[in-house]
Scaffold this motif. Sequence first.
Motif, short mmCIF file in Angstrom:
data_model
loop_
_atom_site.label_atom_id
_atom_site.label_comp_id
_atom_site.label_asym_id
_atom_site.label_seq_id
_atom_site.Cartn_x
_atom_site.Cartn_y
_atom_site.Cartn_z
N ASP A 88 0.70 -1.20 0.08
CA ASP A 88 0.13 0.00 0.13
C ASP A 88 0.92 1.25 0.07
O ASP A 88 1.84 1.22 0.54
N ALA A 89 0.61 2.16 -0.81
CA ALA A 89 1.38 3.39 -1.21
C ALA A 89 1.58 4.11 0.12
O ALA A 89 2.49 4.83 0.45
N TRP A 90 0.87 4.22 1.16
CA TRP A 90 0.79 4.97 2.33
C TRP A 90 1.65 4.17 3.39
O TRP A 90 1.76 4.86 4.43
N ASN A 91 2.30 2.99 3.30
CA ASN A 91 2.92 2.32 4.19
C ASN A 91 4.16 2.73 3.82
O ASN A 91 4.85 2.73 2.85
N PRO A 92 4.87 2.84 5.26
CA PRO A 92 6.32 3.26 4.75
C PRO A 92 7.09 2.14 4.18
O PRO A 92 7.01 1.03 4.39
N SER A 93 8.16 2.70 3.52
CA SER A 93 9.21 1.68 2.86
C SER A 93 9.97 0.80 3.73
O SER A 93 10.36 1.50 4.93
N PRO A 94 10.84 -0.04 3.28
CA PRO A 94 11.75 -0.81 4.12
C PRO A 94 12.81 0.41 4.63
O PRO A 94 13.46 0.04 5.75
N ILE A 95 13.11 1.06 3.76
CA ILE A 95 14.45 2.23 3.84
C ILE A 95 13.66 3.20 5.21
O ILE A 95 14.45 3.38 6.10
N SER A 96 12.73 3.48 5.04
CA SER A 96 11.83 4.36 5.82
C SER A 96 11.97 3.62 7.33
O SER A 96 12.11 4.34 8.25
N VAL A 97 11.43 2.54 7.15
CA VAL A 97 11.53 1.57 8.56
C VAL A 97 12.93 1.56 9.24
O VAL A 97 12.84 1.58 10.56
N ALA A 98 13.87 1.42 8.37
CA ALA A 98 15.15 1.31 9.00
C ALA A 98 15.55 2.58 9.40
O ALA A 98 16.34 2.59 10.51
N ASN A 99 15.40 3.79 8.72
CA ASN A 99 16.33 4.95 9.12
C ASN A 99 14.99 5.95 9.89
O ASN A 99 15.62 7.02 10.52
N GLY A 100 13.77 5.76 10.07
CA GLY A 100 13.10 6.31 10.81
C GLY A 100 12.55 7.44 10.20
O GLY A 100 11.63 8.38 10.84
N GLY A 101 12.76 7.77 8.95
CA GLY A 101 11.77 8.89 8.26
C GLY A 101 11.21 8.56 7.02
O GLY A 101 11.93 7.88 6.21
N VAL A 102 10.36 9.24 6.61
CA VAL A 102 9.69 9.10 5.39
C VAL A 102 9.74 10.42 4.51
O VAL A 102 9.63 11.54 5.20
N SER A 103 10.20 10.43 3.21
CA SER A 103 10.45 11.37 2.50
C SER A 103 9.03 12.14 1.76
O SER A 103 8.46 11.42 1.14
N PHE A 104 8.82 13.25 1.93
CA PHE A 104 7.63 14.17 1.37
C PHE A 104 8.39 15.08 0.46
O PHE A 104 9.61 15.60 0.73
N THR A 105 7.55 15.99 -0.24
CA THR A 105 7.90 16.97 -1.03
C THR A 105 7.14 18.38 -0.43
O THR A 105 5.72 18.06 -0.37
N TYR A 106 7.59 19.49 -0.33
CA TYR A 106 6.86 20.71 0.16
C TYR A 106 6.35 21.53 -1.06
O TYR A 106 7.81 22.06 -1.75
N LEU A 107 5.24 21.86 -1.28
CA LEU A 107 4.94 22.89 -2.51
C LEU A 107 4.26 24.04 -1.86
O LEU A 107 3.32 23.90 -0.89
N ARG A 108 4.87 25.21 -2.37
CA ARG A 108 3.89 26.37 -2.10
C ARG A 108 4.29 27.45 -3.58
O ARG A 108 5.32 27.12 -4.09
N SER A 109 3.68 28.35 -3.37
CA SER A 109 3.61 29.18 -4.76
C SER A 109 4.95 30.00 -4.88
O SER A 109 5.42 30.34 -5.68
N ASP A 110 5.49 30.12 -3.41
CA ASP A 110 6.90 30.70 -3.69
C ASP A 110 8.06 29.91 -3.34
O ASP A 110 9.09 30.37 -3.28
N TYR A 111 7.67 28.57 -3.55
CA TYR A 111 8.76 27.44 -3.59
C TYR A 111 8.29 26.23 -4.37
O TYR A 111 7.90 25.20 -4.17
N LYS A 112 8.44 26.51 -5.74
CA LYS A 112 7.92 25.78 -6.69
C LYS A 112 8.88 24.61 -7.15
O LYS A 112 10.11 24.80 -7.01
N VAL A 113 8.37 23.66 -7.44
CA VAL A 113 9.14 22.25 -8.14
C VAL A 113 8.34 21.82 -9.31
O VAL A 113 7.10 22.05 -9.49
N LYS A 114 9.37 21.47 -10.34
CA LYS A 114 8.60 20.94 -11.40
C LYS A 114 8.19 19.71 -11.62
O LYS A 114 7.52 19.03 -12.64
N ARG A 115 8.88 18.70 -10.59
CA ARG A 115 8.68 17.20 -10.53
C ARG A 115 8.71 16.76 -9.27
O ARG A 115 9.43 17.51 -8.32
N LEU A 116 8.30 15.44 -9.06
CA LEU A 116 8.62 14.94 -7.70
C LEU A 116 9.83 13.92 -7.83
O LEU A 116 10.11 13.75 -9.07
#
Length: 308
Positions: A88-116
Amino acid sequence: MKRILVLLMAGLLISCSSSGPPPTEVAVDSPTAARSAPLAAATTGTEVAAELERRYRDTRDDCGAASKPAFLCSGIILRGTEASTSFDAWNPSPISVANGGVSFTYLRSDYKVKRLAYTYDSGFIFHPILSNPPGKLFVEILCFFPVDGDSNGRSDGGCGAHKEYPTTSRSCEEQSPVIDTAAKWQAKYIASGNARAKSMCSFNVRDSTNTASAPRFLEGMRAGRLISPDAFNTPNDMKLKTWAQNIPLQLPIEAFFYTKPTGLAGAQFYQQRFRALTGITVPIISIPLPQTLEQSATFTYRVADQTL
């Protein structure tokens, strides 16, 4: 901040599920909508799209205090994922379980990104903590990298030292001298040359940092702007504390999304699977990302996208 969150858990009345007959298509990208007050309850897909647009346009420096960084109430906290029948996409990956963190991206109109990350074109969005619905898990935000910091190779929730650069890649407040401004972070980034991703430092914004958290996140945002267009071409990395497996009903999922037509099938898969597990229908929102710095993301709810 912890006392504030305890009070909010008792007082917030926001829901992430969709209900009622929505219009066939609603695109929300007007400055007027962005300046309006927060919605009391985003319950339909149309309202969720409007709320996402409002937060995207909200460029405040903090949420009212130095202990309340801007990500608690503004911007979009999303995670690009891949549809699979194996997990399931919302379950943490094995790497996230191992190191304790899950990666997200932060979007805002003054902090734009073109891809994920990994060029994913679908995924899910978390409610910001200050509008977390009742009964949902409060997922702590640990740190922020203005651009991808190769966090899978790092300790401490993906925020600490990289295994290949154990000294120079430690968290910014652990650097010597301390890196506490955007300009200092930019200088280190430039000086690191081809090793930038692995040797950069993260801005520690944990709840325990108290009044340092909002200034640190603000400096992290400013640092990203200083290295433009790098922070536009390469997504930032916001690390959230790893949560338990198989708890979809407890997660503060506000919406599923896709950024390109090719991502719609993935978003529909998440929506169907989430509904099968929880009985809740979370709306799918189309979010085309800007391809130039002059463009902005838009947020559109379409009935045709939903698997109702």
